[in-house]
Enzyme design. Sequence first.
Site, mmCIF file in Angstrom:
data_model
loop_
_atom_site.group_PDB
_atom_site.id
_atom_site.type_symbol
_atom_site.label_atom_id
_atom_site.label_comp_id
_atom_site.label_asym_id
_atom_site.label_seq_id
_atom_site.Cartn_x
_atom_site.Cartn_y
_atom_site.Cartn_z
ATOM 1 C CE LYS A 115 -4.390 -1.713 1.424
ATOM 2 N NZ LYS A 115 -5.575 -1.684 2.258
ATOM 3 C CE LYS A 196 -6.629 -10.041 -3.837
ATOM 4 N NZ LYS A 196 -6.548 -9.522 -2.501
ATOM 5 C CE LYS A 199 -14.507 0.088 -7.575
ATOM 6 N NZ LYS A 199 -15.459 -0.295 -8.588
HETATM 7 N N1 TRP Z 1 -7.880 -5.919 6.067
HETATM 8 C C1 TRP Z 1 -9.022 -6.569 5.488
HETATM 9 C C2 TRP Z 1 -8.906 -6.466 3.974
HETATM 10 O O1 TRP Z 1 -8.196 -5.642 3.457
HETATM 11 C C3 TRP Z 1 -10.314 -5.977 5.974
HETATM 12 C C4 TRP Z 1 -10.517 -6.200 7.446
HETATM 13 C C5 TRP Z 1 -10.536 -5.248 8.413
HETATM 14 C C6 TRP Z 1 -10.767 -7.439 8.078
HETATM 15 N N2 TRP Z 1 -10.801 -5.808 9.608
HETATM 16 C C7 TRP Z 1 -10.945 -7.150 9.457
HETATM 17 C C8 TRP Z 1 -10.841 -8.758 7.632
HETATM 18 C C9 TRP Z 1 -11.191 -8.158 10.389
HETATM 19 C C10 TRP Z 1 -11.082 -9.763 8.565
HETATM 20 C C11 TRP Z 1 -11.253 -9.466 9.918
HETATM 21 O O2 TRP Z 1 -9.569 -7.200 3.270
#
Ligand code: TRP
Length: 327
Positions: A115, A196, A199
């Site tokens: 990121k 992957k 979007k």
């Molecule tokens: N970081 C995850 C993603 O980018 C999103 C996410 C935030 C998440 N909190 C979570 C996934 C808790 C599972 C559990 O897809």
Amino acid sequence: MKKKIIYSGIQPTGNLHIGNYLGAVKNWVTLQNSGEYECYFCIVDYHSLAGNISAKDRHDQIIRTAAELIAAGIDPEKSVFYVQSHVPEHTELAWVFNTVTPIAELERMTQFKDKSEHQAKNINAGLFTYPILQAADILLYHGTHVPVGIDQVQHVELTRDVSRWFNKRYDKYFPETKALLTEIPKVMSLLEPMKKMSKSLGEGHVIELADEPEVVSKKLKKAVTATEGGDKAPGVENLLTLLEQFGSKEASSKFKEAEKDGSIRYGDLKSALANEISNYFADFRTKRNELLEDHDKIAEILMEGAKKASEVAGSTMNDVRKMVGIR
Ligand code: TRP
């Protein structure tokens, strides 16, 4: 035996695409409907603040993501379904977790590195501590199983570590959390099948669940099937995988055979796949559009979800405040 607790979250990034669906959402619905788990599904809007989207876009995307998840089968009667920021204990617990997590562990996170490259002008502290907020999401509800795509495994492992660090320093309180991987963890981009599906690569790379049949067919026509060097074309593999997921077993084995003996016609594969995907999501499209006509109803559903989530989150935070000695 204690009930297993499923927790997962998704960023409100606008329309869901088939990568989100196969990597996470489809599995959520199956787990929810099995009746074996207590399930929590969260739209993680606080996490999205670390990205680049505008406030207005974020607001719209939260509503749209909620409508789409319900249309895809998340049932607010069966699961606790809510928006992260409606339950402020998420950030409160994240702060406590900040103080038990070594910086070096966060520096290892590959999503942070990706990121940071992607938004080089906005490498904010939130991006860095993002996995800690994620650990707080999960552990506020004593989540034991986290159904996610393979790219999130590292964050779930960190969650397990955070739980251990906390338990060691204070009290044995939080559970050990595990990732639950889906059968098809990775769907690739249509135009760059080594990457992957995401979007952020651009419109033509993804098929959205809400795409009308003409759009699905147009995007698939442009999908890359050429090989680069090696003998297996990753784009073709990807289309065959998708056909297996959305179409019949017969159709996909027919094309797989044809690929082996060299008689495959990619145009036929693409139009078969376009048909299957459009049919698969026909009901989804209707339900989504209906829901989006009634924003008040969506807001009401989310408020109800937040009420249920708050009860658990509030009680966890009471325990935590006592354990750390601030109350
Ligand atoms: N970081 C995850 C993603 O980018 C999103 C996410 C935030 C998440 N909190 C979570 C996934 C808790 C599972 C559990 O897809």
